[in-house]
Design an enzyme around this catalytic site. Structure first.
Site, mmCIF file in Angstrom:
data_model
loop_
_atom_site.group_PDB
_atom_site.id
_atom_site.type_symbol
_atom_site.label_atom_id
_atom_site.label_comp_id
_atom_site.label_asym_id
_atom_site.label_seq_id
_atom_site.Cartn_x
_atom_site.Cartn_y
_atom_site.Cartn_z
ATOM 1 C CG HIS A 122 -35.836 20.595 16.501
ATOM 2 N ND1 HIS A 122 -36.416 21.359 15.973
ATOM 3 C CD2 HIS A 122 -36.944 20.684 17.844
ATOM 4 C CE1 HIS A 122 -37.472 22.089 16.051
ATOM 5 N NE2 HIS A 122 -37.883 21.937 17.579
ATOM 6 C CD GLU A 123 -36.586 19.320 21.408
ATOM 7 O OE1 GLU A 123 -36.121 21.064 21.889
ATOM 8 O OE2 GLU A 123 -37.970 19.484 20.983
#
Length: 474
Positions: free
Chosen positions: A290-291
């Protein structure tokens, strides 16, 4: 207190909890405390870690809290999804950690320049609007009438000028639209990528200066876990140009915050609080995916571009507010209302949209890395449960820059079928064992049943302790 996970379910090792001792507690407070301790194995707060026994057939992790974390992170093998190599090809992952200083007399990046002059722009709009108001008040009544009459005669010219200004904003907006990588979504991008990456280098220096005494060494087992996860994600997604173009540098910060972020230039920062919060390597892989998606999709530059455009547009309304309001106090209130309307109508919903997009792309990254993507929604259910146990107040989603934990879990559940298809197309090993979402649901049902069983003996005990009115009390 040692907490042992590992109740057999369908002949497989899984995360489950023996909560029979809940019924032996004598009061509500001790019962609540025991629930918190028992849930540590589910929520994985610092007394329980998730890196031991990674060779279990489900790829899930259970362990005892009596061993130090450094001894627990012994391997990173996930048989249900293939194995992370012990020495992956670090073609785009670097673990070097250097402190750099910006060269002297270096020109500030364009985004930084606009950030610096933003207060000056607002001040100019306030002064201009206030000057217009004072000028109008100082006009004699006859000149005010002449001015109004002139405005009525030239109303079409005035409307043409205002319309031309609006057309300029529209033209500027559409001429600065670009396509988002991977998703293909149209978005406004005012700042150049090279300028924003220069700004991220300055931000990197700031974070390194702040955390320089809290960085884990490269020999630390927790650092090596993060390094291998990021390396596996980047290697599995190297067909994406934006992933292969960045060099991912790993930094693990010894901080209790459940947090991680990736700068636009590929600097990965992971806090040890996150390592204590995830339940297994699959959840950690999804969070880091996600990051990484935020950096690949250039969300930081996109958000800064939108904020800059809206702020520039709001200068017109800010000038009008200070020109129309009869008193400064009313103008201040009007300015505050305008800023809050912009924040809750545009800024925060847009941030939630970017978070949802990063969840979707990060799940795709994890699927291509043969991660058990079903664990992604469980993480946010655990976070929701943790906040409930801790008694943290729940704010409405519209007040936040991020979707609520419950909505994120539901959104991921809708995306998981597509992610499983991506996983199959990458020839990943089949997932074996029960769905981790089912395991979590069973855990919650068992916990609720145990809590009901606890309430019944307590109420019975209190009733028996009361003196009976139909017998003499001796």
């Amino acid at each position: 207190m040692n907490i042992t996970c590992g109740l057999k379910l369908l002949g497989r090792n899984c995360i489950f909890f023996h909560l029979a001792s809940l019924t032996r507690q004598g009061n509500t407070d001790s019962y609540r405390n025991l629930i918190g301790k028992r849930l540590r194995c589910l929520l994985n707060v610092p007394n329980t870690e998730v890196y031991d026994n990674a060779h279990h057939s489900l790829g899930r992790f259970c362990f005892q809290s009596s061993r130090p974390l450094g001894e627990k992170i012994t391997s990173l093998q996930i048989t249900s999804v293939g194995q992370f190599p012990h020495h992956f090809s670090a073609w785009n992952v670097q673990s070097t950690r250097t402190f750099r200083t910006s060269p002297s007399f270096q020109a500030a990046p364009v985004p930084l320049f606009w950030i610096i002059v933003k207060p000056a722009q607002k001040l100019f709009a306030i002064i201009l609007g206030r000057s217009i108001r004072n000028w109008w008040k100082a006009l004699p009544p006859n000149k005010r009438e002449l001015f109004k009459e002139s405005a009525r005669k030239n109303k079409w010219k005035i409307l043409l000028g205002v319309g031309s200004l609006g057309v300029l904003f529209v033209v500027f907006y559409f001429t600065h639209l670009e396509e988002t990588p991977i998703t293909g979504r149209a978005r406004l991008l005012v700042f150049g990528k090279e300028h924003f990456r220069e700004l991220s280098r300055m931000e990197y220096d700031m974070w390194m200066e702040e955390f320089k005494s809290k960085m884990l060494p490269e020999t630390d087992a927790r650092y090596q876990v993060v390094e291998r996860v990021v390396g596996h994600l980047s290697e599995s997604n190297k067909d994406i140009p934006q992933v292969s173009a960045l060099k991912w540098l790993i930094h693990v910060v010894d901080e209790p915050d459940v947090n991680a972020f990736v700068l636009p230039n590929g600097q990965v920062f992971v806090f040890t609080g996150l390592l204590n919060a995830v339940s297994d390597i699959h959840q950690l892989s999804f969070i880091l995916g996600h990051e990484i998606a935020h950096a690949v999709l250039e969300h930081a530059a996109e958000k800064a571009s939108l904020v800059h455009f809206l702020d520039f547009l709001s200068l017109v309304f800010l000038t009008m507010i200070w020109a129309i309001c009869p008193r400064d106090s009313l103008a201040v209130v009007g300015q505050w209302i305008q800023s809050k309307l912009q924040e809750f109508i545009f800024d925060r919903p847009y941030s939630r949209t970017l978070e949802a997009e990063a969840d979707k792309v990060g799940l795709q990254f994890a699927a291509k890395a043969c991660v058990d993507v079903r664990a992604s929604s469980v993480f946010w259910q655990q976070m929701e449960l943790a906040e409930t146990i801790q008694g943290q107040p729940k704010l409405p989603e519209w007040l936040s820059t991020h979707p609520s934990h419950e909505n994120r879990a539901e959104h991921l559940d809708r995306l998981i079928p597509e992610a499983l298809k991506i996983r199959e197309s990458c020839n990943c090993p089949s997932l074996s064992g029960p769905d981790p979402r089912l395991i979590f649901k069973l855990n919650m049902q068992y916990l609720l049943e145990s809590s009901k069983d606890q309430e019944t003996p307590n109420s019975t005990k209190r009733d028996l302790s009361k003196p009976k009115l139909d017998f003499p009390h001796t």
